[in-house]
Scaffold this motif. Structure first.
Motif, short mmCIF file in Angstrom:
data_model
loop_
_atom_site.label_atom_id
_atom_site.label_comp_id
_atom_site.label_asym_id
_atom_site.label_seq_id
_atom_site.Cartn_x
_atom_site.Cartn_y
_atom_site.Cartn_z
N ALA A 63 4.32 -18.26 -15.35
CA ALA A 63 4.53 -18.94 -14.04
C ALA A 63 3.14 -18.59 -13.14
O ALA A 63 3.02 -19.62 -12.45
N ALA A 64 2.71 -17.18 -13.16
CA ALA A 64 1.76 -16.89 -12.35
C ALA A 64 0.58 -17.91 -12.65
O ALA A 64 -0.22 -18.29 -11.67
N GLN A 65 0.34 -18.09 -13.91
CA GLN A 65 -0.81 -18.76 -14.41
C GLN A 65 -0.73 -20.30 -14.07
O GLN A 65 -1.87 -21.21 -14.23
N THR A 66 0.51 -20.77 -13.85
CA THR A 66 0.74 -22.52 -13.62
C THR A 66 0.85 -22.56 -12.33
O THR A 66 0.84 -23.73 -11.58
N LEU A 67 1.16 -21.64 -11.34
CA LEU A 67 1.46 -21.91 -9.91
C LEU A 67 0.44 -22.48 -9.20
O LEU A 67 0.68 -23.32 -8.28
N PRO A 68 -1.05 -22.33 -9.55
CA PRO A 68 -1.93 -23.33 -8.76
C PRO A 68 -1.99 -24.79 -8.86
O PRO A 68 -2.18 -25.33 -7.88
N PHE A 69 -1.18 -24.99 -9.94
CA PHE A 69 -0.97 -26.64 -9.99
C PHE A 69 0.08 -26.96 -8.99
O PHE A 69 -0.21 -28.42 -8.26
N LEU A 70 0.95 -26.24 -8.71
CA LEU A 70 2.06 -26.47 -7.60
C LEU A 70 1.43 -26.45 -6.11
O LEU A 70 1.70 -27.22 -5.36
N LEU A 71 0.60 -25.51 -5.99
CA LEU A 71 0.00 -25.16 -4.51
C LEU A 71 -1.23 -25.85 -4.28
O LEU A 71 -1.44 -25.96 -2.97
N VAL A 119 -2.32 -12.09 -11.52
CA VAL A 119 -3.04 -12.51 -10.29
C VAL A 119 -4.63 -13.25 -10.81
O VAL A 119 -4.75 -14.30 -10.24
N LEU A 120 -5.24 -12.57 -11.66
CA LEU A 120 -6.46 -13.14 -12.31
C LEU A 120 -6.20 -14.38 -12.72
O LEU A 120 -6.96 -15.46 -12.97
N GLY A 121 -5.18 -14.69 -13.67
CA GLY A 121 -4.67 -15.67 -14.37
C GLY A 121 -4.39 -16.77 -13.40
O GLY A 121 -4.91 -18.07 -13.68
N LEU A 122 -3.89 -16.46 -12.26
CA LEU A 122 -3.66 -17.51 -11.20
C LEU A 122 -4.94 -18.12 -10.58
O LEU A 122 -5.00 -19.04 -10.42
N VAL A 123 -5.85 -17.08 -10.35
CA VAL A 123 -7.04 -17.59 -9.82
C VAL A 123 -7.83 -18.24 -10.42
O VAL A 123 -8.51 -19.42 -10.50
N ALA A 124 -7.78 -17.81 -11.96
CA ALA A 124 -8.58 -18.66 -13.06
C ALA A 124 -8.02 -20.09 -13.09
O ALA A 124 -8.77 -21.00 -13.46
N ALA A 125 -6.97 -20.28 -12.99
CA ALA A 125 -6.17 -21.51 -13.05
C ALA A 125 -6.74 -22.79 -11.99
O ALA A 125 -6.26 -23.80 -12.31
#
Length: 422
Positions: A63-71, A119-125
């Protein structure tokens, strides 16, 4: 908007050579997608084998690694319509380099934990989000209209290679050498993507009046929701991603604890997804010549449904080969969907709002990914992984029904842009 057109997927666009600027975009896309797939494959493996994560933990990580797609998709879509798309991709990919290097440093210093990995996975996405929004928006300015399908096929073939090699390579690196090398390799590939983008010359665009951010978002949203072709395409993609990420959220612990696979074998099954994508991309020109455009759009969702049923079968017959077949089908069919749906979107969307339309579709479809991952985490915690696999199959049933019943399924050729849209 016409339901049929003189344009055909079997036109000369299949053989037309593509400009050098597009070639740089395609190679950069290959590097960026490969970096993403290596890191995405490495993350749950590191979580399970090094950090003792369970199915709920890996679901939250997904979920964290894919959240940037939503935000971030919608804001980046407005950027893509207002400013340089090349610069957007360059900055976002540079952020991914920094995030991957941070993971590498944490691994080497034995300071990595699940929250930091998430967190870093979220940033990288953010790099992936920028590519998904900006690259399709950039294609129409680099290639002629009749070459859209060919160009999209090339981009998807590059993505397919990344999906094929990335998970397998990530699994091998984590299993044989360690997580640090997987993230180090991802950082190098992202840096190559940045270098290739630096040499790409983006054609100038006609100046358009700047309006309030929310007004521009509203226009793009209205265009998609009121279009009889784009709306069912959007809903189909939402339910596909919902089902896929319910499955993805729990697959690694399921494969390890129920199917008895080690890290390398898990990577191979995940890599079958990319192998399927490569096979689908290579078969796309032949399939497109033999099928009407609308029928082409049905192939991907149908393969997705079949793949989900094959995975459910592993509940009765635990098997490496069934899991491998399921991921292969998930790649082979839907790649035709991606090429077809992207071509349709580019053909009927006005240039002035293609970034916003691409962003809205990315927000809705990729935004379904964290929702699916969270749902997978919740279902596995409340009931079991078995329930997750059945829920994923139900989502695949819904997406197949939506596209089969839509007017898009009855298209003969690629439709023209309507006068009202211009």
């Amino acid at each position: 908007m016409s339901a049929t057109s003189s344009s055909s997927p079997s036109s000369s666009s299949n053989t037309q050579s593509l400009p050098r600027a597009f070639q740089r975009l395609a190679w950069s896309n290959l590097c960026a997608q490969s970096a993403e797939q290596i890191s995405l494959a490495a993350a749950p493996l590191v979580a399970v084998f090094a950090l003792a994560a369970n199915a709920r933990d890996t679901g939250l990580l997904q979920a964290a690694q894919t959240l940037p797609f939503l935000l971030l998709s919608m804001p980046l879509g407005v950027w893509a319509d207002r400013r340089s798309r090349r610069m957007l991709m360059t900055l976002a990919e540079s952020v991914r380099v920094c995030a991957m290097l941070c993971v590498l440093l944490l691994v080497l210093t034995h300071a990595l934990n699940l929250p930091l990995l998430a967190v870093l996975g979220l940033v990288a996405a953010t790099g992936t989000v920028a590519y998904n929004v900006a690259a399709p928006s950039l294609v129409p300015s680099l290639v002629p209209r009749e070459a859209y399908a060919n160009a999209n096929g090339r981009l998807e073939l590059a993505r397919s290679v990344a999906y094929s090699a990335g998970p397998a390579l990530g699994g091998v690196l984590v299993g044989w050498i360690g997580a640090g090398w997987a993230y180090g390799g991802a950082a190098v590939l992202s840096a190559c993507a940045v270098a290739l983008l630096a040499g790409l010359r983006e054609p100038p665009r006609a100046a358009t009046p700047r309006r309030h951010f929310m007004l521009e978002l509203r226009d793009g949203t209205r265009f998609v929701l009121r279009d009889p072709l784009l709306l069912p395409m959007l809903l189909t993609a939402v339910f596909f991603n919902l089902g896929f990420f319910i499955l993805q959220a729990v697959y690694v612990p399921y494969a390890v604890h129920r199917l008895g696979l080690d890290a390398s074998a898990v990577g191979v099954t995940l890599g079958a997804y990319g192998v399927g994508m490569v096979c689908g991309a290579l078969a796309a020109p032949t399939v497109a010549r033999r099928l009407a455009f609308g029928r082409l759009l049905i192939v991907g969702p149908s393969c997705g449904l079949l793949a989900s049923l094959v995975m459910v079968a592993t509940l009765v017959v635990p098997s490496f080969w069934l899991a491998l077949a399921s991921f292969f089908l998930l790649g082979a069919g839907p790649i035709l969907w991606v090429v077809g749906s992207t071509t349709l979107r580019q053909a009927i969307t006005p240039q002035r709002m293609i970034g916003r339309v691409s962003a809205l579709i990315s927000t809705a479809t990729y935004g379904a990914r964290p929702v699916g991952a969270l749902l997978g985490a919740a279902l596995s915690a409340r009931w079991s992984i078995d329930v997750c696999l059945v829920a994923a199959a139900f989502a695949f049933v819904v997406q197949a029904l939506i596209i089969v019943m839509s007017p898009a399924a009855r298209l003969v050729g690629i439709p023209e842009q309507s006068a009202a849209a211009c």
